[in-house]
Write a protein that holds these residues in place. Structure first.
Motif, short mmCIF file in Angstrom:
data_model
loop_
_atom_site.label_atom_id
_atom_site.label_comp_id
_atom_site.label_asym_id
_atom_site.label_seq_id
_atom_site.Cartn_x
_atom_site.Cartn_y
_atom_site.Cartn_z
N HIS A 39 41.34 42.50 36.87
CA HIS A 39 40.42 41.37 36.91
C HIS A 39 39.47 41.52 38.09
N HIS A 64 38.75 39.77 40.77
CA HIS A 64 38.94 39.24 42.12
C HIS A 64 38.75 40.36 43.14
N ASP A 69 40.20 41.43 45.74
CA ASP A 69 41.30 42.29 46.19
C ASP A 69 41.67 43.35 45.15
N HIS A 70 41.09 43.26 43.94
CA HIS A 70 41.41 44.22 42.88
C HIS A 70 40.22 45.11 42.51
N HIS A 94 45.36 32.99 35.22
CA HIS A 94 45.23 33.23 36.66
C HIS A 94 43.97 32.50 37.16
N ASP A 154 47.52 39.97 38.15
CA ASP A 154 47.81 38.66 38.72
C ASP A 154 48.05 37.68 37.58
ZN LIG Z 1 43.57 37.54 41.46
#
Ligand SMILES: [Zn+2]
Ligand SMILES: [Zn+2]
Ligand SMILES: [Zn+2]
Length: 258
Positions: free
Chosen positions: A72, A74, A76-77, A145, A168
């Protein structure tokens, strides 16, 4: 086939700047307790989630990346996506929102969706479908999520082995019969275990992450995407052990042979 958890942490990493919690304080003294942001390597050449720590991961991993899967969009990914500029040729796979973000990051930082002299190809996947990608099969399942609209996990079938990655997800995954069936009996499950307690529609807590491993009967489970505010590594390991789970709590660069 080697699977390496390059980063075992969640969005703020451990230590989180200025945080004085037990995990952050210990990680400042003992580098083995640091957690960079989540990323996974599947040998040979597959990367799941180019985290903001991707440069650190790649310099230590020292392997060629050919295929990139994104759970996804976000930060951090996906924020480390431009770090892939060291590779001439890559194929990128995810649902539309994450593919668009990857293109966008590349265009901003590298001057184009496919930077000059590089052959980068983007492939949009629909949720809930099997795809044949060269010698392997891949399934992108949707997770709940919030607040992001689109988020998912992956199941890979490679050389007769099945590897499932939750991405997540909120605890709703425990009620999602279709996804549970898909993960059932996987040779390896990579399950997120962000917090001590689950946050509905956002992240799994310790108990629900362990429950997921139990429900799906995966041969081996690695728990990852662990927040600095979760229990200490030692306590998490004890909780997993006491429930009789075949598996372990990830550290950065934990690897298993599947
Ligand atoms: Zn996430
Ligand atoms: Zn995350
Ligand atoms: Zn902390």
């Amino acid at each position: 086939m080697k699977v390496v958890v390059l980063g075992s942490g969640s969005y703020s990493g451990t230590p989180k700047p200025l945080c004085t919690c037990e995990n952050c304080s210990r990680a400042r003294i003992n580098p083995a307790l640091r957690r960079t942001r989540f990323s996974l390597y599947i040998g040979d050449g597959i990367l799941v989630d180019p985290s903001p720590d991707l440069h650190y991961h790649l310099e230590r991993l020292n392997k060629r990346i050919e295929k990139v899967f994104i759970t996804h969009a976000h930060f951090d990914h996906i924020a480390g996506f431009p770090e892939l500029q060291v590779f001439k040729e890559i194929d990128v796979y995810s649902h539309r929102q994450a593919v668009e973000m990857a293109r966008h990051l590349s265009a901003i930082f590298l001057g184009g969706a496919a930077p000059e002299n590089r052959d980068w190809r983007y492939h949009e996947l629909e949720f809930g479908k099997w795809y044949k990608i060269e010698g392997m099969r891949v399934y992108h399942f949707r997770t709940v999520h919030q607040p992001i609209e689109n988020s998912g996990g992956f199941v890979f079938e490679i050389n007769g082995r099945r590897i499932a990655i939750t991405g997540d997800t909120g605890p709703e995954i425990l009620q999602d019969g279709e996804t549970l069936k898909l993960i059932e009996g996987a040779d390896l499950l990579i399950a997120e275990m962000t917090h001590r307690e689950s946050i509905p529609r956002v992240h799994l807590g310790v108990n629900d992450a362990i429950k997921l491993a139990e429900l799906t009967g995966a041969s081996y489970t690695i728990f990852a995407h662990i927040s600095h505010s979760n229990y200490t590594h030692e306590v998490l390991e004890k909780k997993v052990r006491e429930r009789g789970i075949r598996g372990e709590v990830a550290r950065d660069f934990t690897w298993v042979e599947v």
